[in-house]
Design a protein around this motif. Sequence first.
Motif, PDB file in Angstrom:
ATOM      1  N   ASP A  31     -48.749  14.921  29.783  1.00 21.22           N
ATOM      2  CA  ASP A  31     -47.596  16.201  28.801  1.00 21.22           C
ATOM      3  C   ASP A  31     -46.315  16.211  28.207  1.00 21.22           C
ATOM      4  OD1 ASP A  31     -50.582  17.347  28.616  1.00 21.22           O
ATOM      5  OD2 ASP A  31     -49.788  19.430  30.470  1.00 21.22           O
ATOM      6  N   ASN A  32     -45.853  16.815  29.172  1.00 24.40           N
ATOM      7  CA  ASN A  32     -43.853  16.246  29.488  1.00 24.40           C
ATOM      8  C   ASN A  32     -43.941  14.583  28.910  1.00 24.40           C
ATOM      9  OD1 ASN A  32     -41.818  18.499  30.267  1.00 24.40           O
ATOM     10  ND2 ASN A  32     -44.220  18.169  31.766  1.00 24.40           N
ATOM     11  N   LEU A  33     -44.203  13.767  28.904  1.00 19.41           N
ATOM     12  CA  LEU A  33     -43.444  12.524  27.688  1.00 19.41           C
ATOM     13  C   LEU A  33     -44.469  11.975  26.367  1.00 19.41           C
ATOM     14  CD1 LEU A  33     -43.444  10.479  31.618  1.00 19.41           C
ATOM     15  CD2 LEU A  33     -41.008  11.989  30.501  1.00 19.41           C
ATOM     16  N   ASP A  34     -45.402  12.529  26.354  1.00 13.59           N
ATOM     17  CA  ASP A  34     -46.462  12.050  25.419  1.00 13.59           C
ATOM     18  C   ASP A  34     -46.899  13.264  24.290  1.00 13.59           C
ATOM     19  OD1 ASP A  34     -46.482   9.553  27.177  1.00 13.59           O
ATOM     20  OD2 ASP A  34     -48.354  10.411  28.270  1.00 13.59           O
ATOM     21  N   HIS A  35     -46.371  14.764  24.711  1.00 15.27           N
ATOM     22  CA  HIS A  35     -47.039  15.446  24.089  1.00 15.27           C
ATOM     23  C   HIS A  35     -46.211  16.341  23.707  1.00 15.27           C
ATOM     24  CE1 HIS A  35     -51.358  14.882  26.224  1.00 15.27           C
ATOM     25  NE2 HIS A  35     -51.076  13.402  25.294  1.00 15.27           N
ATOM     26  N   THR A  36     -45.002  16.284  23.789  1.00 16.70           N
ATOM     27  CA  THR A  36     -43.239  17.298  23.632  1.00 16.70           C
ATOM     28  C   THR A  36     -42.358  16.463  23.244  1.00 16.70           C
ATOM     29  OG1 THR A  36     -42.813  19.153  24.549  1.00 16.70           O
ATOM     30  CG2 THR A  36     -42.603  17.611  25.926  1.00 16.70           C
ATOM     31  N   ASP A  37     -42.039  16.446  22.678  1.00 22.63           N
ATOM     32  CA  ASP A  37     -40.486  15.972  22.071  1.00 22.63           C
ATOM     33  C   ASP A  37     -38.820  16.773  22.692  1.00 22.63           C
ATOM     34  OD1 ASP A  37     -42.039  14.528  19.794  1.00 22.63           O
ATOM     35  OD2 ASP A  37     -41.770  16.162  18.151  1.00 22.63           O
ATOM     36  N   SER A  38     -39.529  17.708  23.840  1.00 27.28           N
ATOM     37  CA  SER A  38     -38.532  18.263  24.256  1.00 27.28           C
ATOM     38  C   SER A  38     -38.699  18.715  25.652  1.00 27.28           C
ATOM     39  CB  SER A  38     -37.940  19.865  23.451  1.00 27.28           C
ATOM     40  OG  SER A  38     -39.434  20.611  23.316  1.00 27.28           O
ATOM     41  N   SER A  39     -38.438  17.783  26.580  1.00 24.02           N
ATOM     42  CA  SER A  39     -38.431  17.680  27.885  1.00 24.02           C
ATOM     43  C   SER A  39     -37.309  17.216  28.510  1.00 24.02           C
ATOM     44  CB  SER A  39     -38.889  16.850  27.987  1.00 24.02           C
ATOM     45  OG  SER A  39     -40.055  17.172  29.735  1.00 24.02           O
ATOM     46  N   LEU A  40     -36.913  18.112  29.869  1.00 22.80           N
ATOM     47  CA  LEU A  40     -36.087  17.434  30.366  1.00 22.80           C
ATOM     48  C   LEU A  40     -36.089  15.577  30.988  1.00 22.80           C
ATOM     49  CD1 LEU A  40     -34.699  20.130  32.412  1.00 22.80           C
ATOM     50  CD2 LEU A  40     -33.156  19.288  30.918  1.00 22.80           C
ATOM     51  N   LEU A  41     -37.167  15.657  30.864  1.00 21.80           N
ATOM     52  CA  LEU A  41     -38.053  14.266  31.734  1.00 21.80           C
ATOM     53  C   LEU A  41     -38.249  13.133  30.783  1.00 21.80           C
ATOM     54  CD1 LEU A  41     -41.406  15.389  33.285  1.00 21.80           C
ATOM     55  CD2 LEU A  41     -38.984  14.655  34.454  1.00 21.80           C
ATOM     56  N   GLN A  42     -37.848  13.353  29.916  1.00 23.04           N
ATOM     57  CA  GLN A  42     -38.027  11.994  27.887  1.00 23.04           C
ATOM     58  C   GLN A  42     -36.012  12.496  28.236  1.00 23.04           C
ATOM     59  OE1 GLN A  42     -39.592  14.362  24.731  1.00 23.04           O
ATOM     60  NE2 GLN A  42     -41.342  13.537  25.257  1.00 23.04           N
ATOM     61  N   ASP A  43     -34.605  12.553  28.639  1.00 23.65           N
ATOM     62  CA  ASP A  43     -33.898  12.051  28.552  1.00 23.65           C
ATOM     63  C   ASP A  43     -32.705  11.878  29.474  1.00 23.65           C
ATOM     64  OD1 ASP A  43     -33.731  13.975  26.231  1.00 23.65           O
ATOM     65  OD2 ASP A  43     -33.391  16.071  27.915  1.00 23.65           O
ATOM     66  N   ASN A  44     -31.920  11.971  30.100  1.00 23.29           N
ATOM     67  CA  ASN A  44     -31.025  10.700  31.334  1.00 23.29           C
ATOM     68  C   ASN A  44     -32.284  11.757  32.885  1.00 23.29           C
ATOM     69  OD1 ASN A  44     -29.686   8.993  32.442  1.00 23.29           O
ATOM     70  ND2 ASN A  44     -28.085  10.792  32.107  1.00 23.29           N
ATOM     71  N   VAL A  45     -33.197  10.964  33.321  1.00 25.26           N
ATOM     72  CA  VAL A  45     -33.531  10.903  34.181  1.00 25.26           C
ATOM     73  C   VAL A  45     -33.063  10.659  35.436  1.00 25.26           C
ATOM     74  CG1 VAL A  45     -35.269  11.390  36.091  1.00 25.26           C
ATOM     75  CG2 VAL A  45     -35.836  12.055  33.746  1.00 25.26           C
ATOM     76  N   ALA A  46     -31.699  11.020  35.971  1.00 18.89           N
ATOM     77  CA  ALA A  46     -31.043   9.986  37.380  1.00 18.89           C
ATOM     78  C   ALA A  46     -31.829   9.827  38.241  1.00 18.89           C
ATOM     79  CB  ALA A  46     -29.988  11.061  37.583  1.00 18.89           C
ATOM     80  N   PHE A  47     -32.505  10.610  39.114  1.00 17.51           N
ATOM     81  CA  PHE A  47     -33.492  10.148  39.557  1.00 17.51           C
ATOM     82  C   PHE A  47     -34.467  11.262  40.472  1.00 17.51           C
ATOM     83  CE2 PHE A  47     -30.114  11.172  42.415  1.00 17.51           C
ATOM     84  CZ  PHE A  47     -30.900  12.291  43.890  1.00 17.51           C
ATOM     85  N   VAL A  48     -35.743  11.349  41.051  1.00 21.21           N
ATOM     86  CA  VAL A  48     -37.057  11.921  41.299  1.00 21.21           C
ATOM     87  C   VAL A  48     -37.222  12.132  43.014  1.00 21.21           C
ATOM     88  CG1 VAL A  48     -38.695  12.523  41.080  1.00 21.21           C
ATOM     89  CG2 VAL A  48     -37.941  11.866  38.448  1.00 21.21           C
ATOM     90  N   LEU A  49     -37.021  13.059  43.575  1.00 22.24           N
ATOM     91  CA  LEU A  49     -37.100  12.636  44.745  1.00 22.24           C
ATOM     92  C   LEU A  49     -37.994  13.757  45.202  1.00 22.24           C
ATOM     93  CD1 LEU A  49     -35.462  12.543  47.754  1.00 22.24           C
ATOM     94  CD2 LEU A  49     -34.625  15.336  47.383  1.00 22.24           C
ATOM     95  N   CYS A  50     -39.213  13.004  45.825  1.00 27.98           N
ATOM     96  CA  CYS A  50     -40.504  13.635  46.172  1.00 27.98           C
ATOM     97  C   CYS A  50     -40.461  14.377  48.005  1.00 27.98           C
ATOM     98  CB  CYS A  50     -41.482  13.082  46.144  1.00 27.98           C
ATOM     99  SG  CYS A  50     -41.758  12.312  44.353  1.00 27.98           S
ATOM    100  N   LEU A  51     -41.140  15.375  48.402  1.00 38.32           N
ATOM    101  CA  LEU A  51     -40.492  15.749  49.740  1.00 38.32           C
ATOM    102  C   LEU A  51     -42.278  15.934  50.229  1.00 38.32           C
ATOM    103  CD1 LEU A  51     -38.131  18.663  49.168  1.00 38.32           C
ATOM    104  CD2 LEU A  51     -37.700  16.778  49.957  1.00 38.32           C
TER     105      LEU A  51
END
Length: 549
Positions: free
Chosen positions: A277-297
Amino acid sequence: MPPALRGGSWPVCDRGLGARTGPGGTPRLSRGQLACSVGSRGPAQSSGTRNAVLNTEARTMDADVLSRRCVLVRLLDFSYERYQRALRQSAGAVVIILPRAMAAVPQDVIRQFMEIEPEMLAMETIVPVYFAVEDEALLSIYEQTQAASASQGSASAAEVLLHTATANGFQMVTSGVQSKAVSDWLITSVEGRLTGLGGEELPTIVLVAHYDAFGVAPWLSHGADSNGSGISVLLELARLFSRLYTYKRTHAAYNLLFFASGGGKFNYQGTKRWLEDNLDHTDSSLLQDNVAFVLCLDTVGRGDSLHLHVSKPPREGTLQHAFLRELETVAAHQFPEVRFSMVHKKINLAEDMLAWEHERFAIRRLPAFTLSHLESHRGGQRSSIMDVRSRVDSKTLTRNTRLIAEALTRVIYNLTEKGTPPDMPVFTEQMQIQQEQLDSVMDWLTEQPRAAQLVDKDGPFLSTLEHYLSRYLKEVKPHHVRADKRDPEFVFYDQLKQVMNAYRVKPAIFDLLLAVCIGAYLGMAYTAVQHFDLLYRTVQRLLLKAKTQ
């Protein structure tokens, strides 16, 4: 009749059973059922048994014949060999009785059951498997059934026949119907953010943890370490950084995106759809911009080890590489008892299930890794009903939270480049990480089962989670996932709670012997009526003879 048993019971991805004292006249054992089909790639994986209805006599594992019997077994006596024996003899059902105090169960018993659970889930069978939490009434039923089962091994056939005819037994009967697939079930995730100070194109750090639990019995799946510990750390990080982002002098130039994902135990379906939804179906998302890294816990509440699982080792000079170095530095200088390492594992696209949550992001070419005290994803600890509150050590969870928060802060504020000594803690005094806060969150998470098929989008758990995140983050909102109707990635089934009645009965041989006795009595009466004259003369002759003597 013995006192009633009633409870919340719970299956093996198909059927489970729990009991506690309640009103009524017959033992009633409620059960839940789940069957699921999961996997976003390749063939679907099914978990659970195909049968739900039960009407059969109770026996224990001591009995020689288990065919078409409801087999009762205590956890301390349970083994995979015994379980296989019950299946080979076509048992009517298996009821596993769990101790009320799981913390008192020996560790070797817990480890053994954790190793068996994946096998039980993977095995497709028509034999229903139930789980019950023991109490006095249920133990009384078990002991009486055990005595009846043990008598089958007596040396004398006459003793066996006599005991069988006079013993009391229990008939286990379910009162529900076969379960059906639930359509339109929603898996819900919750996201929130802290916006960085500066321009619009700031780099974004994404912090992720899945909240749902999984085990052989959904209603007993409390998921303390996996992944209540991950959610606890996520919420504490939200609290800490919200305070830092409140003041301009500590407001960093990074966007922080927090994501509590649902469906983590079902191939991370919540994360998968959120990314789409954030990468394919919207034009405004923090995930589409400059993602430094993703930390999963994931599973950070035990042990003295921490492993950073990566699909691709971070390149030197990137922020993810800087975070790796900060984790090593903080562990070495502030927490020397912690053994930290990086574990590199490529994504296996041939597998139906992903190993770790960061792989969902790596597939979409986002730099990501998972932090866990487990060195491998294959351990049964991540999907077990034995993962209860007592398995999370509060001091270890607090220490790991401090380590993660310190390393993350040093990266975000570039403290190493600014000359901050590696042994100088950032979070002290008023900003200190609170063990009481983490304990209260863990207690809240583990007081309720969090299997994905039990977490309702409008239920109290998600409402509380959303409210908690709203206290510290901005733009908190839920994200719902519904399975595709044409090619569903997951399927849940209804009848999560049914009632099993345990009726005190005599065995069938008792009815046979009773019928023989009644037949003999009626035969004697009929003969006496038909030959009454002969009987009368015989009695008269005997009486006359007695008088003459």
